[in-house]
Design an enzyme around this catalytic site. Structure first.
Site, short mmCIF file in Angstrom:
data_model
loop_
_atom_site.label_atom_id
_atom_site.label_comp_id
_atom_site.label_asym_id
_atom_site.label_seq_id
_atom_site.Cartn_x
_atom_site.Cartn_y
_atom_site.Cartn_z
N GLU A 40 26.76 14.57 12.38
CA GLU A 40 25.71 13.55 11.04
C GLU A 40 25.04 14.82 10.64
O GLU A 40 25.00 15.31 10.54
CB GLU A 40 24.54 13.29 12.14
CG GLU A 40 23.61 12.32 11.76
CD GLU A 40 22.63 12.16 12.37
OE1 GLU A 40 21.69 10.82 12.30
OE2 GLU A 40 21.83 12.46 13.91
N LYS A 106 23.31 3.64 10.14
CA LYS A 106 23.23 3.78 11.23
C LYS A 106 21.68 2.63 11.06
O LYS A 106 20.66 3.10 11.19
CB LYS A 106 22.36 5.33 11.71
CG LYS A 106 21.16 5.32 12.46
CD LYS A 106 20.85 7.26 12.40
CE LYS A 106 20.29 7.51 13.49
NZ LYS A 106 19.52 8.87 13.09
N CYS A 140 23.54 8.99 16.45
CA CYS A 140 22.99 9.61 17.30
C CYS A 140 22.12 8.79 18.10
O CYS A 140 22.65 8.33 18.86
CB CYS A 140 21.78 10.06 16.21
SG CYS A 140 21.14 12.18 16.86
#
Length: 258
Positions: A40, A106, A140
């Protein structure tokens, strides 16, 4: 599918230094690889200062990504800080060997770090089709939200790129296994190592888990590139034999395009 997981320390808010590092690491891989996975925010570290480092989709990092994918004849994925329409995104880029690019923004922003204050949340679940594999892109904190990654598309592989700190490593390991088992899918997690200026330590634990929760690659803590081979035929055979996905619940997530 032969996949390389690159676990690395990151230079804080220094895109060129990180690009140079990863290019060198990728060039060290001599075997033919189908897919390369980076962590990430691989060009900057998990920064809450996007105004200092953000690039556009026409910027140096995306251009570099495309050129490297073409040169290595491999798809490459990882997330970076992207500015678009006056908003900042933690964007997971998936670049094909042809130079074509797809991306996932995300969805679950990490409120504990204030990510939701400076980045804009994504609104779409993204499944990439590559080499007859359906790949679900995740970043994540998404790992903690199983409804969003529920395998309603019959995807074959979940990929999580992360900056997941050492203090919560047990959760990282447990949740990656859980996502693989419940979705009867391979799951790959690629995390960074080292420390950042905020004092957080990262020990990696990059890994690959199969559709029954067995390790293809056990959690690793060293700075290295790890190569795994994923067997789609075996996964499909196991799905058909056990039939667990046939009994999954149907539901919709509000305000999300699935």
């Amino acid at each position: 599918m032969k996949t390389a997981l690159i676990q690395a320390p990151l230079v804080w808010e220094s895109p060129k230094a990180n690009r140079d590092y990863f290019e060198a690491k990728i060039n060290e891989i001599t075997a033919a690889i189908d897919l390369i996975v980076l962590p990430e925010m691989f060009t900057t570290g998990f920064t809450m200062n996007p105004e200092n480092v953000a690039e556009t989709m026409q910027g140096e990092t995306v251009t570099w990504f495309k050129a490297l994918a073409k040169a290595k004849k491999s798809a490459i994925t990882g997330s970076a800080v992207i500015k678009e329409n006056y908003n900042f995104y933690n964007r997971m880029l998936f670049v094909f060997p042809s130079g074509e690019i797809q991306f996932y923004d995300k969805k679950h922003l990490f409120t504990l770090a204030g990510e939701d204050k400076v980045y804009t949340s994504g609104t779409q679940k993204v499944i990439v089709n590559y080499l007859d594999w359906k790949i679900c892109l995740q970043v994540c904190y998404d790992l903690r939200f199983p409804a969003f990654s529920r395998n309603s598309e019959d995807y074959d592989l979940l990929i999580y790129v992360a900056s997941w700190p050492k203090i919560r490593t047990n959760a990282w390991d447990a949740l990656l296994k859980a996502r693989a088992i419940e979705n009867m899918s391979y799951a790959i997690g690629v995390n960074r190592i080292g420390t950042d200026p905020n004092g957080y330590e990262y020990i990696g634990h990059s890994q690959a888990v199969d559709f029954l929760g067995n390790y293809v690659l056990e959690p690793e803590e060293s700075e290295s590139s790890f190569i795994v081979v994923l067997d789609k035929e075996k996964m499909v055979e196991t799905r058909q034999k056990l039939g667990f996905l046939n009994d999954r619940d149907s539901f919709k997530i509000k305000n999300i395009q699935l």
